[in-house]
Each structure stands twice: as C-alpha cells, then as structure tokens.
Design a protein around this motif. Sequence first.
Motif, PDB file in Angstrom:
ATOM      1  N   ILE A  31      16.095  49.634 -35.310  1.00 13.90           N
ATOM      2  CA  ILE A  31      15.361  50.592 -36.146  1.00 13.90           C
ATOM      3  C   ILE A  31      16.331  51.141 -37.197  1.00 13.90           C
ATOM      4  CG2 ILE A  31      15.717  52.395 -34.374  1.00 13.90           C
ATOM      5  CD1 ILE A  31      13.256  53.856 -35.544  1.00 13.90           C
ATOM      6  N   THR A  32      15.890  51.169 -38.448  1.00 16.84           N
ATOM      7  CA  THR A  32      16.708  51.772 -39.505  1.00 16.84           C
ATOM      8  C   THR A  32      16.558  53.288 -39.418  1.00 16.84           C
ATOM      9  OG1 THR A  32      16.481  49.843 -40.882  1.00 16.84           O
ATOM     10  CG2 THR A  32      17.046  51.899 -42.004  1.00 16.84           C
ATOM     11  N   GLU A  34      17.981  57.090 -40.995  1.00 20.06           N
ATOM     12  CA  GLU A  34      18.799  57.902 -41.914  1.00 20.06           C
ATOM     13  C   GLU A  34      19.106  59.276 -41.307  1.00 20.06           C
ATOM     14  OE1 GLU A  34      16.940  59.555 -45.420  1.00 20.06           O
ATOM     15  OE2 GLU A  34      14.959  58.950 -44.704  1.00 20.06           O
ATOM     16  N   TRP A  35      18.296  59.675 -40.332  1.00 19.00           N
ATOM     17  CA  TRP A  35      18.532  60.985 -39.730  1.00 19.00           C
ATOM     18  C   TRP A  35      19.512  60.853 -38.579  1.00 19.00           C
ATOM     19  CZ3 TRP A  35      12.780  62.803 -40.338  1.00 19.00           C
ATOM     20  CH2 TRP A  35      12.580  62.998 -41.712  1.00 19.00           C
ATOM     21  N   ALA A  51      11.009  59.218 -34.754  1.00 17.35           N
ATOM     22  CA  ALA A  51       9.609  59.664 -34.695  1.00 17.35           C
ATOM     23  C   ALA A  51       8.970  59.135 -33.409  1.00 17.35           C
ATOM     24  CB  ALA A  51       8.853  59.163 -35.920  1.00 17.35           C
ATOM     25  N   HIS A  55       8.219  52.236 -32.112  1.00 20.77           N
ATOM     26  CA  HIS A  55       8.425  51.376 -30.942  1.00 20.77           C
ATOM     27  C   HIS A  55       9.779  51.708 -30.304  1.00 20.77           C
ATOM     28  CE1 HIS A  55       8.115  47.843 -28.464  1.00 20.77           C
ATOM     29  NE2 HIS A  55       9.182  47.287 -29.012  1.00 20.77           N
ATOM     30  N   SER A  56      10.776  51.942 -31.149  1.00 19.65           N
ATOM     31  CA  SER A  56      12.137  52.229 -30.647  1.00 19.65           C
ATOM     32  C   SER A  56      12.198  53.548 -29.883  1.00 19.65           C
ATOM     33  CB  SER A  56      13.134  52.298 -31.808  1.00 19.65           C
ATOM     34  OG  SER A  56      13.094  51.125 -32.549  1.00 19.65           O
ATOM     35  N   CYS A  82      14.347  46.212 -41.484  1.00 22.88           N
ATOM     36  CA  CYS A  82      14.257  46.799 -40.134  1.00 22.88           C
ATOM     37  C   CYS A  82      13.666  48.210 -40.161  1.00 22.88           C
ATOM     38  CB  CYS A  82      15.626  46.811 -39.451  1.00 22.88           C
ATOM     39  SG  CYS A  82      16.206  45.149 -39.077  1.00 22.88           S
ATOM     40  N   GLY A  83      13.552  48.780 -41.365  1.00 22.60           N
ATOM     41  CA  GLY A  83      12.923  50.086 -41.510  1.00 22.60           C
ATOM     42  C   GLY A  83      11.488  49.994 -41.987  1.00 22.60           C
ATOM     43  N   VAL A  85       9.259  47.171 -40.726  1.00 26.33           N
ATOM     44  CA  VAL A  85       8.405  46.460 -39.766  1.00 26.33           C
ATOM     45  C   VAL A  85       8.727  46.945 -38.354  1.00 26.33           C
ATOM     46  CG1 VAL A  85       8.246  44.377 -41.216  1.00 26.33           C
ATOM     47  CG2 VAL A  85      10.038  44.540 -39.502  1.00 26.33           C
ATOM     48  N   GLY A  87       9.261  46.533 -34.255  1.00 28.07           N
ATOM     49  CA  GLY A  87       9.668  45.622 -33.187  1.00 28.07           C
ATOM     50  C   GLY A  87       8.541  45.365 -32.198  1.00 28.07           C
ATOM     51  N   LYS A  92      13.067  41.492 -34.803  1.00 29.22           N
ATOM     52  CA  LYS A  92      13.791  41.801 -36.051  1.00 29.22           C
ATOM     53  C   LYS A  92      15.143  41.104 -36.123  1.00 29.22           C
ATOM     54  CE  LYS A  92      11.917  46.410 -36.179  1.00 29.22           C
ATOM     55  NZ  LYS A  92      12.049  47.800 -36.644  1.00 29.22           N
ATOM     56  N   HIS A 131       9.661  64.310 -34.745  1.00 28.19           N
ATOM     57  CA  HIS A 131      10.794  63.514 -34.279  1.00 28.19           C
ATOM     58  C   HIS A 131      11.437  64.121 -33.023  1.00 28.19           C
ATOM     59  CE1 HIS A 131      10.305  61.828 -38.243  1.00 28.19           C
ATOM     60  NE2 HIS A 131      11.285  60.980 -38.069  1.00 28.19           N
ATOM     61  N   TYR A 164      21.744  56.041 -48.535  1.00 28.92           N
ATOM     62  CA  TYR A 164      20.321  56.129 -48.886  1.00 28.92           C
ATOM     63  C   TYR A 164      20.088  57.491 -49.521  1.00 28.92           C
ATOM     64  CZ  TYR A 164      15.273  55.561 -48.134  1.00 28.92           C
ATOM     65  OH  TYR A 164      13.927  55.418 -48.290  1.00 28.92           O
ATOM     66  N   TYR A 169      18.620  52.743 -52.087  1.00 26.77           N
ATOM     67  CA  TYR A 169      19.900  52.396 -51.459  1.00 26.77           C
ATOM     68  C   TYR A 169      20.964  52.282 -52.556  1.00 26.77           C
ATOM     69  CZ  TYR A 169      16.626  50.930 -47.845  1.00 26.77           C
ATOM     70  OH  TYR A 169      15.619  50.902 -46.914  1.00 26.77           O
TER      71      TYR A 169
HETATM   72  C1  LIG Z   1      16.029  53.884 -45.128  1.00 24.79           C
HETATM   73  C2  LIG Z   1      15.138  54.197 -43.952  1.00 24.79           C
HETATM   74  C3  LIG Z   1      15.475  55.247 -43.119  1.00 24.79           C
HETATM   75  C4  LIG Z   1      14.688  55.574 -42.008  1.00 24.79           C
HETATM   76  N1  LIG Z   1      15.045  56.588 -41.174  1.00 24.79           N
HETATM   77  C5  LIG Z   1      14.304  56.868 -40.078  1.00 24.79           C
HETATM   78  C6  LIG Z   1      14.717  57.898 -39.180  1.00 24.79           C
HETATM   79  O1  LIG Z   1      15.747  58.539 -39.347  1.00 24.79           O
HETATM   80  N2  LIG Z   1      13.936  58.121 -38.101  1.00 24.79           N
HETATM   81  C7  LIG Z   1      12.786  57.408 -37.838  1.00 24.79           C
HETATM   82  O2  LIG Z   1      12.101  57.675 -36.839  1.00 24.79           O
HETATM   83  N3  LIG Z   1      12.373  56.428 -38.676  1.00 24.79           N
HETATM   84  C8  LIG Z   1      13.119  56.133 -39.780  1.00 24.79           C
HETATM   85  N4  LIG Z   1      12.739  55.126 -40.627  1.00 24.79           N
HETATM   86  C9  LIG Z   1      11.515  54.366 -40.322  1.00 24.79           C
HETATM   87  C10 LIG Z   1      11.725  53.309 -39.238  1.00 24.79           C
HETATM   88  O3  LIG Z   1      12.935  52.604 -39.414  1.00 24.79           O
HETATM   89  C11 LIG Z   1      10.536  52.306 -39.288  1.00 24.79           C
HETATM   90  O4  LIG Z   1       9.339  52.975 -39.036  1.00 24.79           O
HETATM   91  C12 LIG Z   1      10.715  51.120 -38.363  1.00 24.79           C
HETATM   92  O5  LIG Z   1       9.816  50.109 -38.757  1.00 24.79           O
HETATM   93  C13 LIG Z   1      10.483  51.476 -36.916  1.00 24.79           C
HETATM   94  O6  LIG Z   1      10.715  50.337 -36.150  1.00 24.79           O
HETATM   95  P1  LIG Z   1      10.221  50.206 -34.621  1.00 24.79           P
HETATM   96  O7  LIG Z   1       8.723  50.402 -34.628  1.00 24.79           O
HETATM   97  O8  LIG Z   1      10.621  48.798 -34.242  1.00 24.79           O
HETATM   98  O9  LIG Z   1      10.913  51.248 -33.847  1.00 24.79           O
HETATM   99  C14 LIG Z   1      13.512  54.802 -41.741  1.00 24.79           C
HETATM  100  C15 LIG Z   1      13.172  53.746 -42.598  1.00 24.79           C
HETATM  101  C16 LIG Z   1      13.983  53.437 -43.688  1.00 24.79           C
HETATM  102  C17 LIG Z   1      13.623  52.289 -44.564  1.00 24.79           C
END
Ligand SMILES: Cc1cc2nc3c(=O)[nH]c(=O)nc-3n(C[C@H](O)[C@H](O)[C@H](O)COP(=O)(O)O)c2cc1C
Length: 208
Positions: A31-32, A34-35, A51, A55-56, A82-83, A85, A87, A92, A131, A164, A169
Amino acid sequence: MAKKSIKPTTMLCPLPAVMASCGSMEEPNIITIEWTGIICSDPPRTYISIAKKRHSHDIVEKSGEFVINLTNRDLAFATDYCGCVSGAKVDKFKEAKLTPVPADIVGCPMIEEAPVNLECRVFKVERLGSHDMYMADIVAVHVNEELMDENGRIGLEKAGLIVYSHGHYYGLQSRPLGRFGWSVMKPKTKKRLSKEAAAKRAAGRRTR
Ligand SMILES: Cc1cc2nc3c(=O)[nH]c(=O)nc-3n(C[C@H](O)[C@H](O)[C@H](O)COP(=O)(O)O)c2cc1C
C-alpha cells in the motif's frame, strides 16, 4: 503578505510517499502511504495511518507488522500504481514488477528494489476516524550497499528519493541547500568542510 483562510484540511507538504509492504511471502501486498513519519528516536519508532476501508488495513490489523520501503525515481510509477489499485483485486508485486524478499524479523516481505527498508512491529493502534494510526517499533533496517561508502557512511543523496506534495510526485533534484547545523557553524568548521568536499570532488575526478 496577504493570506486567505481555507477550511481545515490535511495540508502538510511535502510528505514521503513510501510503499508499505504487508501480508506474507505467500500472500504479499503493498500500500502506498504518505501519512507516515518518525515519532521517537530511542527506541526508533514510526507510524503509518491506514484508512479502515483499505485491504491492507485488515492485513496490518491482524499481523501487527509491515515494512516501510522508501521510494525513488525508478519506483515512482510503481508507487503511484500501488496507491491506485487494491490488493484485494490484484497481485501488486507481480503487476508492478517488484520483488518480494524475506525480512529478517517480521513475517511480511520487503521490496527488493527499494533503496531502504524499515521492518516495523506495531506496539499501539490509535483509532482516529477515517484512519487508524499504527505506531510501530523499527526492528530492523536494510540499506542498499551501493549507498554506502567504505566507512559505512550512508549517502542517501545518491538514492534519488522522491516526495509527494499536493497531488504530485517530485524528485529531490537540487544539491542540498545546507547541512545540519550550517546556520550556526563556526567559520573555521565551514572552511574545513569545504576543503574536505573539494578534495573529495577532486578524488572523484581522478578515478573517472
Ligand atoms: C501518494 C499516495 C499516498 C497515499 N497515502 C495513503 C495513506 O497514507 N493512507 C491510506 O490509507 N491510503 C493512502 N493512499 C491510498 C492507498 O494507497 C490506496 O487506496 C491503495 O490502493 C490501497 O491498497 P489496498 O487496498 O491494497 O490496501 C495513498 C495513495 C497515494 C497514491
């Protein structure tokens, strides 16, 4: 300078965009995030906020483990992918052509292509709203050997790290604006350091 007030929002920029890997070697996910940030140096501690609907979220909630993989220019596309789509629908690692490698301590894989990997074990969860914040001990760190000099000094400036900021980016393109403590550095120290840097540059030119 005149300022305009806007509604309270998460406007803290730039932030790192890391890829957090989780799950197992058999069923890995990325999972991508930023927080994230460092919250304590001794013991070394970090967090990621995920959040509830991701899925993660379920994976980290159950396992209490993840790996923070730093990202660079070569990984920018994969970081975005990865941010975007889930999982729950795709593998991924496979789709982003990333390689899962076993970590030393935690059960989830690390991303081989990342310049730095931080193995993390959750010690506390804060339910914040949208979150959950997973606070974790950094239990092992791996650094790409190419980033180290013969004395073991880590040259992260060679890693091409990205950040970011407000939906985009960016690479860290410029040379450093200063080093830690330069604002209060004694002129003598400044002189010595610039001499050392010049010698290093000259040595680099000779070996090329
Ligand atoms: C640059 C970027 C930063 C992100 N930061 C967060 C974050 O800090 N926390 C979060 O819950 N989702 C964040 N997301 C969204 C998740 O990475 C995204 O919903 C992801 O598809 C979740 O994958 P999963 O369903 O396999 O867990 C971010 C997405 C991007 C592109």
